[in-house]
Design an enzyme around this catalytic site. Structure first.
Site, PDB file in Angstrom:
ATOM      1  N   ASP A  83     -49.436  29.002  18.315  1.00  0.00           N
ATOM      2  CA  ASP A  83     -50.520  28.031  18.349  1.00  0.00           C
ATOM      3  C   ASP A  83     -50.089  26.702  17.713  1.00  0.00           C
ATOM      4  O   ASP A  83     -50.466  25.621  18.163  1.00  0.00           O
ATOM      5  CB  ASP A  83     -51.738  28.529  17.567  1.00  0.00           C
ATOM      6  CG  ASP A  83     -52.059  29.999  17.727  1.00  0.00           C
ATOM      7  OD1 ASP A  83     -51.147  30.800  18.001  1.00  0.00           O
ATOM      8  OD2 ASP A  83     -53.219  30.356  17.538  1.00  0.00           O
TER       9      ASP A  83
ATOM     10  N   TYR B 299     -59.647  21.734  15.475  1.00  0.00           N
ATOM     11  CA  TYR B 299     -58.625  21.539  16.509  1.00  0.00           C
ATOM     12  C   TYR B 299     -59.154  21.680  17.926  1.00  0.00           C
ATOM     13  O   TYR B 299     -58.705  20.984  18.843  1.00  0.00           O
ATOM     14  CB  TYR B 299     -57.458  22.514  16.292  1.00  0.00           C
ATOM     15  CG  TYR B 299     -57.790  23.969  16.475  1.00  0.00           C
ATOM     16  CD1 TYR B 299     -57.657  24.587  17.714  1.00  0.00           C
ATOM     17  CD2 TYR B 299     -58.239  24.737  15.404  1.00  0.00           C
ATOM     18  CE1 TYR B 299     -57.958  25.931  17.894  1.00  0.00           C
ATOM     19  CE2 TYR B 299     -58.543  26.081  15.570  1.00  0.00           C
ATOM     20  CZ  TYR B 299     -58.402  26.672  16.809  1.00  0.00           C
ATOM     21  OH  TYR B 299     -58.720  27.996  16.974  1.00  0.00           O
TER      22      TYR B 299
ATOM     23  N   TYR C 176     -50.668  30.762   4.977  1.00  0.00           N
ATOM     24  CA  TYR C 176     -49.855  31.723   5.722  1.00  0.00           C
ATOM     25  C   TYR C 176     -48.382  31.408   5.503  1.00  0.00           C
ATOM     26  O   TYR C 176     -47.687  30.940   6.406  1.00  0.00           O
ATOM     27  CB  TYR C 176     -50.192  31.690   7.210  1.00  0.00           C
ATOM     28  CG  TYR C 176     -51.629  32.029   7.537  1.00  0.00           C
ATOM     29  CD1 TYR C 176     -52.267  33.108   6.930  1.00  0.00           C
ATOM     30  CD2 TYR C 176     -52.350  31.282   8.458  1.00  0.00           C
ATOM     31  CE1 TYR C 176     -53.580  33.413   7.227  1.00  0.00           C
ATOM     32  CE2 TYR C 176     -53.660  31.589   8.764  1.00  0.00           C
ATOM     33  CZ  TYR C 176     -54.276  32.656   8.142  1.00  0.00           C
ATOM     34  OH  TYR C 176     -55.582  32.963   8.439  1.00  0.00           O
TER      35      TYR C 176
ATOM     36  N   GLY D 108     -50.479  30.407  26.025  1.00  0.00           N
ATOM     37  CA  GLY D 108     -51.057  29.225  26.643  1.00  0.00           C
ATOM     38  C   GLY D 108     -50.842  27.978  25.818  1.00  0.00           C
ATOM     39  O   GLY D 108     -50.443  26.922  26.329  1.00  0.00           O
ATOM     40  N   TRP D 109     -51.097  28.090  24.513  1.00  0.00           N
ATOM     41  CA  TRP D 109     -50.820  26.953  23.622  1.00  0.00           C
ATOM     42  C   TRP D 109     -49.352  26.538  23.738  1.00  0.00           C
ATOM     43  O   TRP D 109     -49.026  25.348  23.795  1.00  0.00           O
ATOM     44  CB  TRP D 109     -51.096  27.335  22.178  1.00  0.00           C
ATOM     45  CG  TRP D 109     -52.491  27.566  21.725  1.00  0.00           C
ATOM     46  CD1 TRP D 109     -52.986  28.708  21.164  1.00  0.00           C
ATOM     47  CD2 TRP D 109     -53.590  26.634  21.735  1.00  0.00           C
ATOM     48  NE1 TRP D 109     -54.314  28.546  20.832  1.00  0.00           N
ATOM     49  CE2 TRP D 109     -54.710  27.288  21.161  1.00  0.00           C
ATOM     50  CE3 TRP D 109     -53.728  25.313  22.164  1.00  0.00           C
ATOM     51  CZ2 TRP D 109     -55.955  26.664  21.017  1.00  0.00           C
ATOM     52  CZ3 TRP D 109     -54.969  24.695  22.026  1.00  0.00           C
ATOM     53  CH2 TRP D 109     -56.062  25.361  21.459  1.00  0.00           C
TER      54      TRP D 109
ATOM     55  N   HIS E 150     -47.461  27.774   9.571  1.00  0.00           N
ATOM     56  CA  HIS E 150     -48.687  27.491  10.313  1.00  0.00           C
ATOM     57  C   HIS E 150     -49.750  26.881   9.403  1.00  0.00           C
ATOM     58  O   HIS E 150     -50.432  25.920   9.781  1.00  0.00           O
ATOM     59  CB  HIS E 150     -49.216  28.761  10.970  1.00  0.00           C
ATOM     60  CG  HIS E 150     -50.338  28.499  11.929  1.00  0.00           C
ATOM     61  ND1 HIS E 150     -50.188  27.722  13.041  1.00  0.00           N
ATOM     62  CD2 HIS E 150     -51.643  28.904  11.923  1.00  0.00           C
ATOM     63  CE1 HIS E 150     -51.342  27.647  13.697  1.00  0.00           C
ATOM     64  NE2 HIS E 150     -52.236  28.364  13.042  1.00  0.00           N
ATOM     65  N   LYS E 151     -49.887  27.444   8.227  1.00  0.00           N
ATOM     66  CA  LYS E 151     -50.810  26.925   7.217  1.00  0.00           C
ATOM     67  C   LYS E 151     -50.257  27.260   5.833  1.00  0.00           C
ATOM     68  O   LYS E 151     -49.476  28.201   5.678  1.00  0.00           O
ATOM     69  CB  LYS E 151     -52.211  27.564   7.329  1.00  0.00           C
ATOM     70  CG  LYS E 151     -52.922  27.353   8.647  1.00  0.00           C
ATOM     71  CD  LYS E 151     -54.292  28.039   8.630  1.00  0.00           C
ATOM     72  CE  LYS E 151     -54.988  27.915   9.978  1.00  0.00           C
ATOM     73  NZ  LYS E 151     -56.335  28.538   9.984  1.00  0.00           N
TER      74      LYS E 151
ATOM     75  N   ASP F  58     -53.408  23.106  12.324  1.00  0.00           N
ATOM     76  CA  ASP F  58     -54.577  22.914  13.186  1.00  0.00           C
ATOM     77  C   ASP F  58     -55.190  21.525  12.992  1.00  0.00           C
ATOM     78  O   ASP F  58     -55.703  20.929  13.945  1.00  0.00           O
ATOM     79  CB  ASP F  58     -55.637  23.974  12.892  1.00  0.00           C
ATOM     80  CG  ASP F  58     -55.232  25.368  13.343  1.00  0.00           C
ATOM     81  OD1 ASP F  58     -54.251  25.494  14.106  1.00  0.00           O
ATOM     82  OD2 ASP F  58     -55.895  26.333  12.922  1.00  0.00           O
TER      83      ASP F  58
ATOM     84  N   ARG G 292     -53.597  33.560  24.771  1.00  0.00           N
ATOM     85  CA  ARG G 292     -53.859  32.156  24.402  1.00  0.00           C
ATOM     86  C   ARG G 292     -52.721  31.575  23.575  1.00  0.00           C
ATOM     87  O   ARG G 292     -52.431  30.384  23.671  1.00  0.00           O
ATOM     88  CB  ARG G 292     -55.203  31.997  23.705  1.00  0.00           C
ATOM     89  CG  ARG G 292     -55.601  30.514  23.626  1.00  0.00           C
ATOM     90  CD  ARG G 292     -57.082  30.281  23.453  1.00  0.00           C
ATOM     91  NE  ARG G 292     -57.574  30.668  22.156  1.00  0.00           N
ATOM     92  CZ  ARG G 292     -58.705  31.316  21.959  1.00  0.00           C
ATOM     93  NH1 ARG G 292     -59.457  31.704  22.981  1.00  0.00           N
ATOM     94  NH2 ARG G 292     -59.102  31.633  20.742  1.00  0.00           N
TER      95      ARG G 292
END
Length: 360
Positions: free
Chosen positions: A121, A16, A114, A194-195, A110-111, A66, A191
């Protein structure tokens, strides 16, 4: 980048952060019109994307958000060239979106590894591509679901009066890092925010003007950016790794997240999501100090981006508990694409502000 890293990922991994870096290079191409930058993006994506749209190193069965992030560079190339390989690759990535597992609240996991977890993110990784693909293909019936990705992630991670959002939420409350009442992870992480703010500025670019979800996302964006402005370092206008705990030992001004937040502020000012002298001054202060704090130029004239957290997550092996000590323990590195990409995006925005090019 063209000289230092002609091949973005020598390990042949579809990662990513490379897509983020290519988004930055493409922004500089749009600003300058220089064909070398588009050629760099195309050469690196073509290393992975075959004529039939298959993608080296990509596995849909991982259901990893990702892996969708590089799809934005694929869509950039489709718009620039019309080459059908990019449409085929985008179709392949969208097939993952259609099957991605979801929380009960409707947000994507997310994945696959997970389950029941939303990470901020993931909004940048998956949902901006989702919106762009839907607009490209006329699947406007799905844009309500795009908006839901953002609004539910915000509601699940918002920590309350501060206006900041935690890194993640476990809807099941099974993970030991999850608050037993809210499911939220223990800390705000720069971060991740930020994402999230970059994702909101980008998705607003693709939602139709009349879509009712635009106002909700725009409001969230302003609220999170306002909360971040309240915790920035007053001397530099930048942010710490754990932004709301600036005075704690080992906490440090972190480059990748600071560049991301500043890029979101700059784009929000350009697009009209933010306005006012306070925001203008905050952006100029942050840019001035970021170039001093985080950049160096070596003897070859190459720009280096320093002081970025290499990676941070939750759970996994070895287990990441989301504690303050954990976030301080991750390596601090130079020239990782997670910092180079947002630096390029911000630099393009700042050049545009000075009338030195057009971002379209």
């Amino acid at each position: 980048m063209l000289a230092r890293e002609p091949l973005m990922n020598p390990r042949d991994r579809w990662e990513y952060e490379d897509g983020l870096m290519l988004n930055g290079v493409h922004a500089v191409h749009r600003l300058t019109g220089d064909p070398r930058y588009l050629a760099y993006v195309r050469r690196n994506i073509d290393h992975f994307v075959a004529e039939d749209g298959t993608i080296r190193g990509y596995s849909r069965e991982e259901y990893n958000l990702d892996h969708l992030n590089n799809g934005k560079a694929v869509l950039d190339l489709l718009a620039e060239t019309g080459d059908p390989r990019y449409r085929l690759a985008a179709d392949r990535l969208f097939a993952q979106v259609e099957r991605q597992p979801r929380l009960r609240a409707g947000t994507f996991w997310h994945k696959q590894i997970y389950p029941d977890q939303v990470w901020l993110d993931g909004l940048y990784m998956g949902s901006v591509f989702y919106a762009r693909y839907c607009v490209l293909t006329g699947r406007t019936d799905l844009l309500d679901d795009v908006v839901r990705q953002f609004t539910t992630a915000y509601d699940l991670t918002l920590e309350g009066p501060s206006g900041l959002c935690r890194h993640a939420c476990d809807e099941s409350r099974r993970m030991s890092w999850a608050d037993p009442e809210t499911g939220r992870s223990p800390h705000v992480w720069l971060r991740a925010l930020g994402w999230f703010v970059m994702a909101m500025t980008d998705v607003l670019e693709h939602l139709p003007a009349a879509h009712p979800g635009r106002e909700r996302i725009a409001t969230q964006l302003v609220d999170v950016l306002t909360a971040l402005r309240a915790v920035r370092d007053p001397g530099t206008g930048l942010w710490f790794q754990i932004p709301d705990q600036a005075g704690r030992p080992l906490n440090y001004l972190e480059s990748s997240g600071s560049f991301m937040v500043l890029a979101a502020v700059a784009k929000s000012l350009r697009c009209g999501y933010l306005a006012g002298d306070d925001w203008e001054q905050a952006l100029e202060q942050g840019w001035e100090h970021a170039t001093r704090e985080f950049l160096s130029i070596d003897g070859r004239g190459w720009v280096n981006v320093h002081r970025m957290c290499h990676v941070a997550g939750l759970g996994g092996e070895p287990f990441r508990d989301g504690s303050y000590a954990y976030y301080m323990s991750e390596p601090v590195v130079t020239n990782d694409h997670k910092g180079v990409g947002p630096f390029l995006l911000l630099a393009a925005e700042m050049e545009h502000r000075r009338g030195l090019g057009d971002l379209g």
